[in-house]
Scaffold this motif. Structure first.
Motif, PDB file in Angstrom:
ATOM      1  N   UNK A 187       3.605   5.730  -5.748  1.00 41.78           N
ATOM      2  CA  UNK A 187       3.568   5.965  -7.167  1.00 41.78           C
ATOM      3  C   UNK A 187       2.496   6.829  -7.474  1.00 41.78           C
ATOM      4  N   UNK A 188       1.292   6.861  -6.679  1.00 38.76           N
ATOM      5  CA  UNK A 188       0.132   7.670  -7.245  1.00 38.76           C
ATOM      6  C   UNK A 188       0.542   9.429  -6.869  1.00 38.76           C
ATOM      7  N   UNK A 189       1.455   9.445  -5.698  1.00 39.97           N
ATOM      8  CA  UNK A 189       2.062  10.816  -5.462  1.00 39.97           C
ATOM      9  C   UNK A 189       3.111  11.126  -6.640  1.00 39.97           C
ATOM     10  N   UNK A 190       3.497  10.298  -6.982  1.00 37.83           N
ATOM     11  CA  UNK A 190       4.668  10.506  -8.001  1.00 37.83           C
ATOM     12  C   UNK A 190       4.109  10.706  -9.404  1.00 37.83           C
ATOM     13  N   UNK A 191       2.950  10.212  -9.632  1.00 36.61           N
ATOM     14  CA  UNK A 191       2.356  10.301 -11.031  1.00 36.61           C
ATOM     15  C   UNK A 191       1.496  11.574 -10.841  1.00 36.61           C
ATOM     16  N   UNK A 192       0.969  12.192  -9.678  1.00 34.25           N
ATOM     17  CA  UNK A 192       0.151  13.323  -9.512  1.00 34.25           C
ATOM     18  C   UNK A 192       1.109  14.610  -9.301  1.00 34.25           C
ATOM     19  N   UNK A 193       2.384  14.503  -8.431  1.00 31.62           N
ATOM     20  CA  UNK A 193       2.982  15.623  -8.356  1.00 31.62           C
ATOM     21  C   UNK A 193       4.314  15.685  -9.334  1.00 31.62           C
ATOM     22  N   UNK A 194       4.526  14.482  -9.937  1.00 32.35           N
ATOM     23  CA  UNK A 194       5.711  14.598 -10.799  1.00 32.35           C
ATOM     24  C   UNK A 194       7.137  14.437 -10.143  1.00 32.35           C
ATOM     25  N   UNK A 195       7.898  13.977 -10.574  1.00 32.95           N
ATOM     26  CA  UNK A 195       9.194  13.571  -9.989  1.00 32.95           C
ATOM     27  C   UNK A 195       9.955  14.621  -9.330  1.00 32.95           C
ATOM     28  N   UNK A 246       0.835  -1.128  -0.331  1.00 31.40           N
ATOM     29  CA  UNK A 246       0.011   0.016   0.070  1.00 31.40           C
ATOM     30  C   UNK A 246       1.049   1.293   0.035  1.00 31.40           C
ATOM     31  N   UNK A 247       1.862   1.255   0.731  1.00 34.76           N
ATOM     32  CA  UNK A 247       2.969   2.451   0.779  1.00 34.76           C
ATOM     33  C   UNK A 247       3.375   2.710  -0.642  1.00 34.76           C
ATOM     34  N   UNK A 248       3.725   1.630  -1.262  1.00 36.56           N
ATOM     35  CA  UNK A 248       4.312   1.629  -2.754  1.00 36.56           C
ATOM     36  C   UNK A 248       3.218   2.260  -3.511  1.00 36.56           C
ATOM     37  N   UNK A 249       1.950   1.971  -3.507  1.00 37.01           N
ATOM     38  CA  UNK A 249       0.876   2.366  -4.433  1.00 37.01           C
ATOM     39  C   UNK A 249       0.810   3.676  -4.088  1.00 37.01           C
ATOM     40  N   UNK A 250       0.761   4.203  -2.777  1.00 40.62           N
ATOM     41  CA  UNK A 250       0.678   5.497  -2.482  1.00 40.62           C
ATOM     42  C   UNK A 250       1.603   6.499  -3.035  1.00 40.62           C
TER      43      UNK A 250
END
Length: 46
Positions: free
Chosen positions: A19-27, A13-17
């Motif tokens: 990835x979601x934050x990464x795609x939303x905010x960008x690197x 779940x932490x990895x999914x969160x």
């Protein structure tokens, strides 16, 4: 057995969160500090 499953779910779940934050905010382009090799990782990916 149950504890291992709980740890696995927490990591998943932490990895999914992440990835979601990464795609939303960008690197993160800002340097996060010398102790974290995130800049080298993003440079290797790009």
């Amino acid at each position: 057995m149950r504890r291992k499953r709980l740890i696995a779910w927490t990591i998943l779940t932490s990895a999914l969160v992440a990835v979601a934050v990464w795609t939303l905010l960008g690197p993160p382009d800002h340097p996060s500090g010398p102790r974290l090799p995130s800049r080298d990782l993003t440079a290797a990916v790009r």
